[in-house]
Design a protein around this motif. Structure first.
Motif, short mmCIF file in Angstrom:
data_model
loop_
_atom_site.label_atom_id
_atom_site.label_comp_id
_atom_site.label_asym_id
_atom_site.label_seq_id
_atom_site.Cartn_x
_atom_site.Cartn_y
_atom_site.Cartn_z
N GLU A 186 46.64 21.78 19.28
CA GLU A 186 47.63 21.19 20.38
C GLU A 186 48.99 22.74 20.42
OE1 GLU A 186 50.25 19.25 23.90
OE2 GLU A 186 48.91 17.74 22.18
N GLN A 187 49.38 22.67 19.36
CA GLN A 187 50.64 23.07 18.91
C GLN A 187 50.29 24.48 18.65
OE1 GLN A 187 53.32 21.90 15.44
NE2 GLN A 187 54.44 23.59 14.77
N PHE A 188 49.57 25.36 18.05
CA PHE A 188 48.90 26.27 17.76
C PHE A 188 48.80 27.19 18.82
CE2 PHE A 188 45.21 29.11 17.47
CZ PHE A 188 45.02 29.82 16.80
N TRP A 189 48.01 26.41 19.78
CA TRP A 189 47.44 26.96 21.35
C TRP A 189 48.44 26.69 22.08
CZ3 TRP A 189 43.40 29.73 21.46
CH2 TRP A 189 42.52 28.82 20.88
N SER A 190 49.82 26.42 22.36
CA SER A 190 50.64 26.85 22.95
C SER A 190 51.29 27.44 22.14
CB SER A 190 52.14 24.82 22.84
OG SER A 190 51.80 24.25 22.92
N GLU A 191 51.70 27.87 21.10
CA GLU A 191 52.56 28.74 20.41
C GLU A 191 52.06 30.23 20.88
OE1 GLU A 191 53.00 27.73 16.40
OE2 GLU A 191 54.86 26.76 16.64
N SER A 192 50.32 30.37 20.84
CA SER A 192 50.01 31.04 21.15
C SER A 192 49.72 31.84 22.53
CB SER A 192 48.54 31.03 20.78
OG SER A 192 48.42 31.19 19.59
N ASP A 236 52.62 30.75 24.87
CA ASP A 236 53.85 31.06 24.81
C ASP A 236 54.05 32.56 24.26
OD1 ASP A 236 54.11 28.94 25.59
OD2 ASP A 236 55.54 28.62 23.44
N ARG A 237 53.32 33.08 23.13
CA ARG A 237 53.54 34.40 22.58
C ARG A 237 53.09 35.25 24.04
NH1 ARG A 237 52.19 32.57 17.67
NH2 ARG A 237 50.23 33.13 17.83
N ASP A 281 52.43 34.73 27.54
CA ASP A 281 53.47 35.04 28.36
C ASP A 281 54.48 35.44 28.35
OD1 ASP A 281 54.31 34.46 30.93
OD2 ASP A 281 55.69 32.99 29.90
#
Length: 112
Positions: A89-95, A97-98, A100
């Motif tokens: 989840e953290q990987f996808w959230s950060e991806s 966010d980048r 966006d």
């Protein structure tokens, strides 16, 4: 050496696409094995084998209802899969966010 494929754990059990289809079908509620077979276009014996595997790893429960065996989803059995997938989840959230931030950079500045 790679270990032999087994169905002794949830991950191996759901690796089979037909078993995942059965789980999706059972999300809607309890069904007899004959209906599961009919809905998925499977043989009764093939369906029974898949349901047995799912029952053995704790993903479905069954009960007798007259001559039929009724099956229902036991979603708690999916906890190990949820926990494992949640680690990404953290990987996808950060991806996202980048992505966006990049899209925002491409947008024309409203002040101009």
């Amino acid at each position: 050496m790679a270990r032999a494929a087994t169905t002794s754990d949830v991950f191996n059990a759901i690796a089979e696409p037909r078993r995942r289809e059965i789980l999706v079908l059972l999300r809607a509620g309890e069904r007899p094995a004959t209906e599961v077979a009919r809905e998925l276009g499977m043989t009764q014996s093939g369906t029974s084998k898949h349901l047995r595997v799912l029952r053995e790893v704790g993903l479905v429960r069954d009960r007798r209802a007259g001559k039929q065996r009724m099956y229902r989803l036991e979603a708690r059995g999916l906890r190990p899969v949820h926990a494992w997938a949640g680690g990404f989840e953290q990987f996808w959230s950060e991806s996202l966010d980048r992505l966006d931030a990049y899209v925002q950079e491409l947008q024309p500045d409203e002040k101009e």
